[in-house]
Write a protein that holds these residues in place. Structure first.
Motif, mmCIF file in Angstrom:
data_model
loop_
_atom_site.group_PDB
_atom_site.id
_atom_site.type_symbol
_atom_site.label_atom_id
_atom_site.label_comp_id
_atom_site.label_asym_id
_atom_site.label_seq_id
_atom_site.Cartn_x
_atom_site.Cartn_y
_atom_site.Cartn_z
ATOM 1 N N LEU A 394 31.208 10.624 -31.809
ATOM 2 C CA LEU A 394 31.375 10.882 -32.891
ATOM 3 C C LEU A 394 31.710 9.631 -33.787
ATOM 4 C CD1 LEU A 394 33.386 14.092 -33.224
ATOM 5 C CD2 LEU A 394 30.911 14.058 -33.238
ATOM 6 N N LYS A 408 43.253 23.638 -41.418
ATOM 7 C CA LYS A 408 43.036 23.663 -39.991
ATOM 8 C C LYS A 408 44.210 22.745 -39.470
ATOM 9 C CE LYS A 408 40.482 20.456 -37.198
ATOM 10 N NZ LYS A 408 39.488 19.969 -36.780
ATOM 11 N N TYR A 409 44.764 21.646 -39.739
ATOM 12 C CA TYR A 409 45.796 20.767 -39.231
ATOM 13 C C TYR A 409 47.082 21.429 -39.514
ATOM 14 C CZ TYR A 409 41.878 17.850 -38.576
ATOM 15 O OH TYR A 409 40.612 17.510 -38.102
ATOM 16 N N LEU A 449 45.896 15.624 -34.959
ATOM 17 C CA LEU A 449 46.623 16.412 -34.121
ATOM 18 C C LEU A 449 47.963 15.954 -33.503
ATOM 19 C CD1 LEU A 449 43.815 19.046 -32.725
ATOM 20 C CD2 LEU A 449 45.164 19.377 -34.597
ATOM 21 N N GLU A 470 41.413 10.821 -25.090
ATOM 22 C CA GLU A 470 40.225 11.016 -25.812
ATOM 23 C C GLU A 470 39.110 10.111 -24.824
ATOM 24 O OE1 GLU A 470 38.767 12.310 -28.826
ATOM 25 O OE2 GLU A 470 37.245 11.207 -28.000
ATOM 26 N N LYS A 471 37.880 10.424 -24.922
ATOM 27 C CA LYS A 471 37.030 9.950 -24.394
ATOM 28 C C LYS A 471 35.904 8.890 -25.016
ATOM 29 C CE LYS A 471 33.451 12.492 -25.690
ATOM 30 N NZ LYS A 471 32.082 12.007 -26.318
ATOM 31 N N ASP A 497 37.632 11.119 -19.985
ATOM 32 C CA ASP A 497 37.259 12.311 -20.254
ATOM 33 C C ASP A 497 38.200 13.325 -19.527
ATOM 34 O OD1 ASP A 497 35.971 14.891 -19.557
ATOM 35 O OD2 ASP A 497 34.139 14.089 -19.924
ATOM 36 N N ARG A 499 38.168 15.815 -18.082
ATOM 37 C CA ARG A 499 37.730 16.587 -17.026
ATOM 38 C C ARG A 499 38.226 15.728 -15.645
ATOM 39 N NH1 ARG A 499 31.971 18.329 -18.535
ATOM 40 N NH2 ARG A 499 32.149 16.164 -19.239
ATOM 41 N N GLU A 564 41.099 20.708 -29.945
ATOM 42 C CA GLU A 564 40.273 21.234 -30.877
ATOM 43 C C GLU A 564 38.551 20.935 -30.707
ATOM 44 O OE1 GLU A 564 37.721 22.114 -33.037
ATOM 45 O OE2 GLU A 564 38.073 20.444 -34.325
ATOM 46 N N LEU A 565 38.323 21.720 -29.683
ATOM 47 C CA LEU A 565 36.764 21.481 -29.273
ATOM 48 C C LEU A 565 35.854 22.534 -29.804
ATOM 49 C CD1 LEU A 565 38.378 20.680 -25.659
ATOM 50 C CD2 LEU A 565 37.523 19.042 -27.308
#
Ligand SMILES: C[S@@+](CC[C@H](N)C(=O)[O-])C[C@H]1O[C@@H](n2cnc3c(N)ncnc32)[C@H](O)[C@@H]1O
Length: 862
Positions: A394, A408-409, A449, A470-471, A497, A499, A564-565
């Motif tokens: 992004l 949201k936050y 966040l 963060e990726k 990532d 994962r 938040e995905l």
């Protein structure tokens, strides 16, 4: 959103025009100037004159007087009238039109003749009417008219109802081709009231021959609330949702129920006509509109393309049509008296355009836009491809837009605070040797966040060991900067990532160190153990610590994972797959995820504009109708609604209350509440992820497949163009976010981060009154990507016995509330919510079936 004041919001601008039936004035630039000086923005003009009308009538009557009665041939065709001796109207002459091309023409709305009858069952009348329309369209196009108001189809011919609408639709198709730069507005009442469809002297309908009209046999046509909408649907469908075809909606004095209003709200209403007779008079005698009318106008004016308002037969434009203008006596819009001022009275002022002044005043009184409306300006009903934040990095501006969310936050901070307080109160052990709660923000973006987690820790008085993963390497640069300048190096940053992240590392006390290797305790193989990167050590990591010169860094669990995905349909940005990737890092006993769960919801909608836009995109992109789009839904109608008694009562009251002073603008003006159901849900941590088979190189994702089949009762007939999707999420405890229109106000009012998702149908499906829409949807995966499949069926209820024929089918599902994720669970009687029972004496008949749509080509890469 900061620094915004509602009072600074300019609100919608009304474009107001003047219409007079059979206006006979020659429209010159001077006339148009007069119109503007009178505070109108535009005016209408008839394309042809009374002279033309008389000429056509004369032509027809002499033709008819020489015509023999039709005779049937051997196979029953009325050959003589239909196929022989056609009647052709000669071209227009100068007396036939007052219109002349000049500088004023582009600012006019042309009006075609209302005395024709394109729907006539008499082919002679229908054909003559078609010729009139074509002559008028051709001349209007020649003169440069950009907008045409075309009186809608005549729906009643004795006992025949809506039979000729196809002829009308056919003529409009021809007109669209004949005037390629003209926008056509089909002028329709909001509902079909046969009593109001009166023929006036000179209408061609009178001249239809008896033999083509069926005898009445005492037939009394009834009011049909969706009768005119039906006609419009047929017209626009046969014109393939043409982009130059719109509705001009006539607002009656008595508005139809809100569910009819909401249908028109979803249609391309580009002109709203208000006749003088639709106005009420206030105590002072000024024309005003009822609260219900005001509320409908307010809603229409918030559409992406607000309609122009045409005031009809409200008296002449001052200085035109022979009227005398008194410049000093005119009240400006802003001077228009309120009810109380009106009551006080100022007899000196005589307003020559009181209806116009009222509408101008109404413009100034429009309520300020809501935060989401302001935020979404320009995005209403605009199709956007969903984000793919997993595969695409992004840009900063996109994060910036997210970060403007006022809710949201705030809600995340509340959720984290509560979770930390509970952790401390419940005296849960932590994964950190010093007792800190290990909290990881995964997918940290630019860090909002992380900020909230730091605040929550201070608020809860619970110490945390904070990690941010963060990726996106570009966003990571900002995280590094924030850690240095704002967070005082408190955060350990990991550019990875999630994962493939191996988890947080802590320095164990020397005594413990000698006891156990954390890799062993976690069951992580040595070969998989993570080696600290330069970034981790440079930016907030425990710099310089190593096995050789101090206690070693050891891997441990995360106590609280914050992410938040979520996408517009909850799981469509692959939150389940990403969080599965760190599932084993979460403390297996006490660890939690914020969000704890999320669910996808949907409901069938009518969305003509979106359908038309998708169809246009299909020309260049064949996958367009099989793509779910993120859209700020506005011009839509919910086909399945919760028909609560409150709603119907409001609708009835609305119809009953006519005076502007007595109704409240609240319950009586809200459109019906949609019936939104839960498709499926996910929760984290997931204790049931199957183990990766040793033979496979990819992590199997079958456990993230979902499937649902839900039934939606549809109270009124309509056209289903697709499904509107929403989500709800439980962050922690009672802290929830929702975009579901049924629960959003209660759970997270004013949240702006997500627009709904739209799953289109290639071909709209017609839904009958008291019908049923059944949607089947799948979340599919092949372990490389994730996509959705959806198909829709429409059912009608058909009586199976004569006795049933006499009863009105009671729709069992229509009266249940919109279910939450929990209510999807099978009920004790084994029946799932959303599946209704069929009333006795009826059976379901499938009357429509869509293709199975699949977004596999636009699937989300894992
Ligand atoms: C919707 S944004 C949220 C950003 C930020 N947390 C916020 O609330 O403003 C999702 C973020 O997660 C990141 N992300 C998505 N999948 C990820 C993954 N598998 N590993 C690490 N980061 C990921 C994206 O790059 C993006 O920055």
């Amino acid at each position: 959103m900061e620094g915004y004041s509602a009072s600074e919001d300019p609100g919608p601008t009304f474009c107001i025009g003047h219409h007079e039936t059979n206006r006979s004035v020659f429209v010159t630039p001077q006339v148009v100037r007069r119109v503007h000086e009178s505070n109108y923005d535009m005016m209408t003009v008839s394309i042809t004159t009374q002279h033309f009308h008389s000429r056509v009538l004369g032509l027809l009557s002499s033709y008819l007087s020489n015509l023999q009665s039709p005779t049937y041939d051997s196979i029953g065709t009325m050959a003589t009238t239909q196929n022989t001796r056609p009647l052709t109207i000669p071209p227009l002459s100068k007396l036939d039109s007052n219109l002349t091309p000049n500088d004023a023409t582009s600012q006019l709305v042309g009006v075609t003749s209302s005395w024709i009858d394109l729907c006539s069952p008499d082919p002679l009348i229908a054909d003559l009417s078609r010729q009139v329309l074509m002559l008028e369209v051709a001349y209007a196009a020649f003169c440069g008219i950009g907008y045409l108001l075309v009186p809608g189809p005549k729906l009643h011919h004795g006992s025949l109802h809506s039979e000729g609408v196809v002829y009308y639709a056919r003529a409009i198709q021809d007109a669209l081709n004949l005037g390629p730069y003209i926008q056509y507005h089909i002028w329709l009442p909001m509902l079909d009231n046969p009593e109001l469809e009166v023929d006036t002297m000179g209408d061609l309908a009178h001249l239809a021959r008896e033999e083509f009209l069926q005898s009445d046999d005492g037939f009394v046509p009834k009011v049909d609330l969706f009768g005119t909408w039906d006609a419009w649907d047929l017209i626009r469908k046969s014109c393939k949702y043409h982009t130059r075809l719109f509705v001009a909606l006539a607002m009656p004095k008595q508005l139809p129920p809100l569910y009819v209003q909401s249908r028109w709200h979803s249609e391309p209403v580009h002109l709203l006509t208000i006749d003088a007779s639709s106005f009420l008079k206030n105590q002072k005698g000024y024309p005003v509109l009822s609260k219900a009318h005001q509320a409908l106008i307010a809603k229409l004016m918030r559409l992406r393309t607000p309609p122009w308002i045409l005031l009809c037969n409200v008296g002449p434009i001052p200085g035109l049509d022979g009227s005398e203008e008194s410049e000093t006596s005119r009240l400006s819009g802003s001077d228009y008296p309120s009810l109380s001022q009106g009551a006080a009275g100022n007899k000196k002022h005589i307003d020559l355009t009181p209806h116009l002044s009222y509408i101008r005043n109404l413009q100034q009184r429009q309520p300020p836009r809501t935060p989401i409306e302001r935020f979404g300006t320009g995005y209403q009903d605009y199709l956007q491809a969903p984000l793919q934040p997993l595969t695409v990095n992004l840009e900063s501006i996109t994060y910036e837009v997210f970060e403007k969310d006022p809710i949201k936050y705030e809600w995340y901070e509340r959720a984290i605070t509560k979770a930390l307080k509970d952790w401390a109160e419940q005296k849960k052990p932590t994964s950190h040797p010093e007792g800190k709660v290990i909290l990881a923000v995964v997918g940290a973006g630019r860090g909002p966040l992380v900020n909230r987690a730091i605040k929550a820790s201070a608020e809860a008085g619970v110490e945390i060991d904070l990690w941010a993963v963060e990726k996106n390497q570009n966003a990571f640069v900002l995280l590094q900067r924030h850690n240095e300048t704002i967070w005082d190096g408190q955060v350990t940053l990991v550019q990875s990532d999630m994962r493939s992240w191996k988890g947080p590392r802590v320095r164990k006390p020397a005594a413990e160190e000698s006891q156990k290797n954390v890799g062993e305790s976690l069951g992580i193989e040595d070969s998989l153990l993570y080696t600290p990167t330069k970034e981790e050590n440079d930016f907030g990591g425990p710099t310089g610590l190593s096995n050789s010169n101090g206690p070693a860094l050891s891997y441990t669990h995360v106590d609280i994972v914050v992410s938040e995905l979520l996408g517009s349909f909850a799981d469509n940005e692959l939150s389940p797959e990403c969080l599965d990737g760190i599932n084993d890092l979460i403390n297996p006993v006490h660890g939690i995820s914020i969000p704890a769960s999320y669910s996808a919801h949907f409901t069938p909608i009518s969305a003509p504009k979106l359908h038309s836009d998708v169809m246009n995109q299909t020309v260049s992109n064949p996958a367009a109708p099989e793509t779910p789009y993120v859209v700020m839904l506005h011009a839509i109608d919910f086909l399945s609604t919760v028909d609560s008694p409150a709603n119907s009562e409001a609708a009835n009251q609305n119809a009953a209350n006519r005076s502007s002073g007595t109704t409240t603008i609240t319950a009586a003006t809200e459109f019906p509440t949609p019936f939104v159901q839960t498709a499926w849900s996910f929760s984290h941590p997931n204790r049931n992820i199957p183990a990766q088979p040793p033979s496979s190189s990819t992590i199997p994702n079958f456990h993230n497949v979902r499937q649902t089949r839900l039934s939606f009762p549809a109270q009124n007939r309509g056209a289903c163009h697709g499904l509107a999707g929403y989500f709800e999420t439980v962050l922690y405890g009672d802290v929830e976010l929702s975009t579901n229109p049924v629960t959003m106000d209660e759970k997270s009012a004013s949240m702006i981060s997500w627009f709904p998702i739209y799953f289109p149908l290639k071909t709209p499906l017609n839904v009958p009154d008291n019908g049923e829409i059944v949607a089947t949807m799948y979340r599919q995966t092949d372990d490389r990507k994730v996509w959705y499949e959806w198909m829709v069926e429409v059912f009608a209820l058909e009586p199976t016995s004569n006795s049933a024929r006499l009863t009105t089918p009671a729709m069992s599902g229509a009266h249940i509330g919109s279910p939450s994720a929990d209510s999807l669970k099978t009920k004790p009687n084994g029946q799932k919510q959303g599946h209704r029972s069929i009333p006795a004496g009826f059976r379901r008949v499938r009357v429509g079936l869509s293709d199975l749509h699949s977004s596999i080509k636009e699937g989300c890469l894992m």
